[in-house]
Design an enzyme around this catalytic site. Sequence first.
Site, PDB file in Angstrom:
ATOM      1  N   LYS A   1       7.250   2.890-123.798  1.00 31.24           N
ATOM      2  CA  LYS A   1       5.796   2.774-123.977  1.00 31.24           C
ATOM      3  C   LYS A   1       5.203   1.586-123.203  1.00 31.24           C
ATOM      4  O   LYS A   1       5.926   0.698-122.756  1.00 31.24           O
ATOM      5  CB  LYS A   1       5.457   2.662-125.470  1.00 31.24           C
ATOM      6  CG  LYS A   1       6.025   3.785-126.328  1.00 31.24           C
ATOM      7  CD  LYS A   1       5.448   5.166-125.977  1.00 31.24           C
ATOM      8  CE  LYS A   1       6.333   6.299-126.419  1.00 31.24           C
ATOM      9  NZ  LYS A   1       6.092   6.828-127.731  1.00 31.24           N
TER      10      LYS A   1
HETATM   11  C1  LIG Z   1       6.503   7.744-128.790  1.00 30.98           C
HETATM   12  C2  LIG Z   1       5.531   8.486-129.607  1.00 30.98           C
HETATM   13  C3  LIG Z   1       5.590   8.506-131.005  1.00 30.98           C
HETATM   14  C4  LIG Z   1       6.737   7.974-131.771  1.00 30.98           C
HETATM   15  O1  LIG Z   1       7.048   6.678-131.560  1.00 30.98           O
HETATM   16  P1  LIG Z   1       8.564   6.144-131.739  1.00 30.98           P
HETATM   17  O2  LIG Z   1       8.380   4.661-131.717  1.00 30.98           O
HETATM   18  O3  LIG Z   1       9.354   6.654-130.587  1.00 30.98           O
HETATM   19  O4  LIG Z   1       9.057   6.629-133.036  1.00 30.98           O
HETATM   20  C5  LIG Z   1       4.571   9.130-131.696  1.00 30.98           C
HETATM   21  N1  LIG Z   1       3.568   9.743-131.056  1.00 30.98           N
HETATM   22  C6  LIG Z   1       3.488   9.778-129.708  1.00 30.98           C
HETATM   23  C7  LIG Z   1       2.340  10.481-129.063  1.00 30.98           C
HETATM   24  C8  LIG Z   1       4.481   9.172-128.946  1.00 30.98           C
HETATM   25  O5  LIG Z   1       4.428   9.240-127.620  1.00 30.98           O
END
Ligand SMILES: *Cc1c(COP(=O)(O)O)cnc(C)c1O
Length: 424
Positions: free
Chosen positions: A195
């Site tokens: 992210k």
């Molecule tokens: C990455 C993501 C999540 C989940 O996050 P994690 O930290 O990987 O559990 C939820 N929603 C979206 C749109 C994502 O891209």
Amino acid sequence: MSKLAINGGKSIRKKSWPKWPIVGKEELDLISEVTSSGVWSYNGPKEKEFRRKFADYIGTKYAVCAANGTVTLQMALEALDIGYGDEIIVPGLTWQATASCCVDVNAIPVLVDIEEDSWCIDPVKIKEAITSKTKAIIIVHLYGSNPKINEIIKIAKENNLYLIEDAAHQHGTIINGKKPGSFGDIGSFSFQQSKGLTSGEGGALTTNRKDFAEKLDALRNCGRKPVSLNINIKEEEKGKGYYKEEGNFVHSGNYRITEFQAAILLCQLQRLDEQLKKKEENAIYLNKKFKEIDGIIPMRRDKETQLQAYFNFAFRYGKKYFKNLHVSKFREALSAELGLDIEPCYEPLNNCQLYRPLTKKRYNINPEYFKKINPLKFSLPVCENAYRNESITFHHSALLAEKEDMNDILDAIDKIKENVDELL
Ligand SMILES: *Cc1c(COP(=O)(O)O)cnc(C)c1O
């Protein structure tokens, strides 16, 4: 002799792309400080500092940290008292967690189709999906686009629905002076490795409502309700900072982050605005050039958007300008020219390898519920078309390269178009 790299020709790209994440001495120093401090978790000073700074950054009164961006979504639903039989409107094109959180609280995710120009949830289809059981809408600020936020806020208000923002893709976008995570009742963020703001794993929730913030704080901490959300409070003075009396507990588990993660996040947050600026310049340049290429369509950018954050950078492909070459072949050829992973968008959730709620016995509460959560019952033609025929995405870190590196992307597209016969 073949020209295209996928057929053994010389590739356009000679250099590597920027690595992600970016770290420096600041991270190493702060990790070292945490290590020797002996406070490794549980409301430590780094977590408190990050909560305050992240809330300020997003523009909400409160922020609560949690283990990841999956559990944050579940916590958001629990904080809003959503549970068995409640219907939640969810976009059909997103990471599976956006829908999984609903079944995890025994609610029903109602999958709704997207807009073709942004791949974000379609407000018209939201209206059609509302029933007397609907309790909330979860919107996703997807890739480098945003849903029609003002229209959706209006729909939520008119129908007395909660609005949850899954902002896992967009830390720092600015729309009319406000950031994703500050528009709805609760915002949810992920700090997973890929992210735009990361600590390897981690997540956060943002809200302006004190009661929601208190509940979220308790939900991440085995149900202990905090005496105060004022993060400057000295815990010694407040008996660890949690109510001891009956009636101040909720049932939950341990969804806390560590001080190491918070330390990394504090450093990464300092780097964020500069990174966003750089990515934005390159993305705007690419999108402008894309407009001059037949068959390459930039994603919609709303005029209210003052700064756009990107998770994957996405754009659309029209095969008729490439002698009907299928998008999957185009992606492979582009990847070979650039030495960069080129991916489709998410698989639509009505038939997604990673979203299979019927394989989990604990969701089989009764046959009626099981039927209602069956993803196959939802029709998502716009999601399916985006996934099968149009979508091209690559990781946001490539946008941290220089402008001339963006020209490699444009040159690679031109080269494939010129030599498309090699692929037919
Ligand atoms: C990455 C993501 C999540 C989940 O996050 P994690 O930290 O990987 O559990 C939820 N929603 C979206 C749109 C994502 O891209």
